[in-house]
Design a protein around this motif. Structure first.
Motif, PDB file in Angstrom:
ATOM      1  N   VAL A 151       0.859  -1.173   0.000  1.00 55.05           N
ATOM      2  CA  VAL A 151       0.000   0.000   0.000  1.00 55.05           C
ATOM      3  C   VAL A 151       0.898   1.227   0.000  1.00 55.05           C
ATOM      4  O   VAL A 151       1.661   1.447   0.945  1.00 55.05           O
ATOM      5  CB  VAL A 151      -0.928   0.027   1.234  1.00 55.05           C
ATOM      6  CG1 VAL A 151      -1.873   1.224   1.168  1.00 55.05           C
ATOM      7  CG2 VAL A 151      -1.713  -1.271   1.349  1.00 55.05           C
ATOM      8  N   VAL A 153       1.038   4.981   0.436  1.00 53.62           N
ATOM      9  CA  VAL A 153       0.142   5.918   1.110  1.00 53.62           C
ATOM     10  C   VAL A 153       0.654   7.345   0.984  1.00 53.62           C
ATOM     11  O   VAL A 153       1.768   7.657   1.410  1.00 53.62           O
ATOM     12  CB  VAL A 153      -0.005   5.568   2.608  1.00 53.62           C
ATOM     13  CG1 VAL A 153      -1.097   6.434   3.251  1.00 53.62           C
ATOM     14  CG2 VAL A 153      -0.318   4.089   2.795  1.00 53.62           C
ATOM     15  N   HIS A 163      -5.949   3.701   3.297  1.00 52.82           N
ATOM     16  CA  HIS A 163      -4.967   2.752   3.833  1.00 52.82           C
ATOM     17  C   HIS A 163      -5.562   1.929   4.962  1.00 52.82           C
ATOM     18  O   HIS A 163      -5.423   0.697   4.994  1.00 52.82           O
ATOM     19  CB  HIS A 163      -3.730   3.535   4.322  1.00 52.82           C
ATOM     20  CG  HIS A 163      -2.887   2.795   5.300  1.00 52.82           C
ATOM     21  ND1 HIS A 163      -2.334   3.399   6.418  1.00 52.82           N
ATOM     22  CD2 HIS A 163      -2.510   1.496   5.364  1.00 52.82           C
ATOM     23  CE1 HIS A 163      -1.649   2.510   7.094  1.00 52.82           C
ATOM     24  NE2 HIS A 163      -1.743   1.350   6.487  1.00 52.82           N
ATOM     25  N   ALA A 167      -5.957  -2.109   4.943  1.00 51.02           N
ATOM     26  CA  ALA A 167      -5.151  -2.878   5.888  1.00 51.02           C
ATOM     27  C   ALA A 167      -6.015  -3.695   6.838  1.00 51.02           C
ATOM     28  O   ALA A 167      -5.701  -4.864   7.135  1.00 51.02           O
ATOM     29  CB  ALA A 167      -4.242  -1.934   6.672  1.00 51.02           C
ATOM     30  N   VAL A 180       3.374  -1.467   3.947  1.00 51.43           N
ATOM     31  CA  VAL A 180       2.915  -0.086   3.844  1.00 51.43           C
ATOM     32  C   VAL A 180       4.118   0.816   3.614  1.00 51.43           C
ATOM     33  O   VAL A 180       5.112   0.755   4.353  1.00 51.43           O
ATOM     34  CB  VAL A 180       2.163   0.355   5.119  1.00 51.43           C
ATOM     35  CG1 VAL A 180       1.755   1.820   5.016  1.00 51.43           C
ATOM     36  CG2 VAL A 180       0.944  -0.525   5.340  1.00 51.43           C
ATOM     37  N   GLU A 182       5.000   4.846   3.060  1.00 55.24           N
ATOM     38  CA  GLU A 182       4.588   6.247   3.022  1.00 55.24           C
ATOM     39  C   GLU A 182       5.364   6.937   1.905  1.00 55.24           C
ATOM     40  O   GLU A 182       6.595   6.875   1.862  1.00 55.24           O
ATOM     41  CB  GLU A 182       4.886   6.921   4.360  1.00 55.24           C
ATOM     42  CG  GLU A 182       4.194   6.280   5.560  1.00 55.24           C
ATOM     43  CD  GLU A 182       2.750   6.711   5.711  1.00 55.24           C
ATOM     44  OE1 GLU A 182       2.342   7.662   4.996  1.00 55.24           O
ATOM     45  OE2 GLU A 182       2.034   6.110   6.542  1.00 55.24           O
TER      46      GLU A 182
END
Length: 344
Positions: A151, A153, A163, A167, A180, A182
């Motif tokens: 993901v 984000v 997100h 998740a 994940v 960022e």
């Protein structure tokens, strides 16, 4: 804004007079005017297109913008004979109603529940929630055999909500957390993304970003791993340069926008706009009427092929929307092959 109305709590639906479907919206709100216009137009269009005279007619109530006024108008509608209620619109009004109202008839709230919402029998949530879309996408990827999604984000509350929805659903489906990452606005760090994701064994990518950032990210991700997004990536009419940047991205879309030329939609007045969000609200209004009618005449089971998706009642009174995958491509170009699948 509607003045506060002193009304007794709606302990039971009124038995006298003609039954009706109450539409509860802040009709005079400047802030919500575009949304209210689309929702009201959709509800009334649905009554005209789908009604056969046996359904309760629609009556519109101005809820105002204060939560206590919304409750007063809701009680007024139920006491005057509402068979079902569509609304309220804001999340704070939904929570206030859940805390202080009684629910003798079905209420189809036009916003999503949150952690503070008191879940009540006969209170339903029907919305364009990005969390629900992301959760549906996660469940579909799990069902399709994806094992290790990433993901990506972007900054911002909406992206964080996407997100979180993905998740949570992924953890429920497979008992593990997705990778994940960022991602900031600077493209300086994007060049290493493809190598990093390959090293992590990523087999699908979900872009929890806005359109602007997705356009920046997409060229750095290659085409070896399928890339997914929510309907937020389709903000409306896009220039060819944007389509080139996003080509191959698979996203969820409601039938009203995924299949705009379907002849079954010819019964509705369609004025195309540059805002996909406004068109989605019109479709939500259409389907909200159908859901309210179904809930007021059945035992609570809903199975509707709607404009906003294939609709059913999920856990906690949430109306689930099963949507279609679309693939971004240039006009006249054949999209990358995608399985003809729908979300659960």
């Amino acid at each position: 804004m509607a003045a506060a109305v002193v009304a007794e709590p709606a302990a039971a639906a009124a038995d006298s007079g003609q039954r009706f479907i109450a539409l509860l919206l802040p009709l005079n709100s400047k802030a919500f005017k575009p949304a209210v216009t689309q929702l009201k137009t959709g509800v009334l269009a649905a009554e005209k297109a789908y009604g056969d005279g046996s359904e309760p007619p629609v009556r519109v109530f101005d809820s105002g913008e204060k939560d206590e006024d919304v409750l007063a108008q809701y009680n007024k509608a139920v006491n005057e004979g509402a068979a079902a209620v569509i609304g309220p619109l804001t999340r704070s009004a939904v929570n206030y109603l859940a805390d202080n109202g009684s629910f003798p008839v079905p209420v189809v709230a036009l916003n999503s529940f949150d952690e503070q919402t008191l879940r009540r029998p006969n209170l339903y949530s029907f919305s364009l929630s990005v969390e629900q879309e992301a959760a549906s996408l996660a469940r579909q990827l799990a069902a399709d055999g994806v094992h290790n999604p990433a993901v990506l984000v972007g900054a911002g509350t909406l992206n964080q909500r996407m997100h979180a929805g993905f998740a949570t659903a992924w953890l429920d489906a497979l008992g593990s957390d997705p990778l994940v990452v960022e991602v900031g606005d600077s493209v300086a760090g994007y060049a290493a993304l493809k190598t990093r994701l390959a090293g992590e064994g990523v087999d699908a990518i979900f872009l929890a970003t806005n359109v602007r950032q997705a356009r920046k990210l997409r060229p750095y991700l290659g085409s070896e791993v399928p890339i997914y997004a929510s309907s937020q990536i389709n903000a409306g009419t896009m220039a060819n340069t944007a389509l080139v940047d996003l080509t191959g991205v698979r996203y969820l879309e409601m039938p009203w926008l995924a299949n705009p030329d379907d002849p079954i939609y010819a019964v509705f007045p369609r004025v195309r706009t540059n805002s996909a969000d406004l068109e989605r609200l019109f479709a939500l209004g259409i389907d909200a009427w159908r859901v309210a009618v179904a809930l007021s005449t059945t035992d609570g089971n809903v199975a509707i092929d709607g404009l906003s998706g294939t609709l059913s009642i999920g856990a906690g009174g949430v109306v689930q929307r099963d949507m279609q995958f679309k693939t971004i491509s240039l006009p006249g170009k054949t999209p990358l092959p995608v399985a003809d699948t729908h979300l659960p």
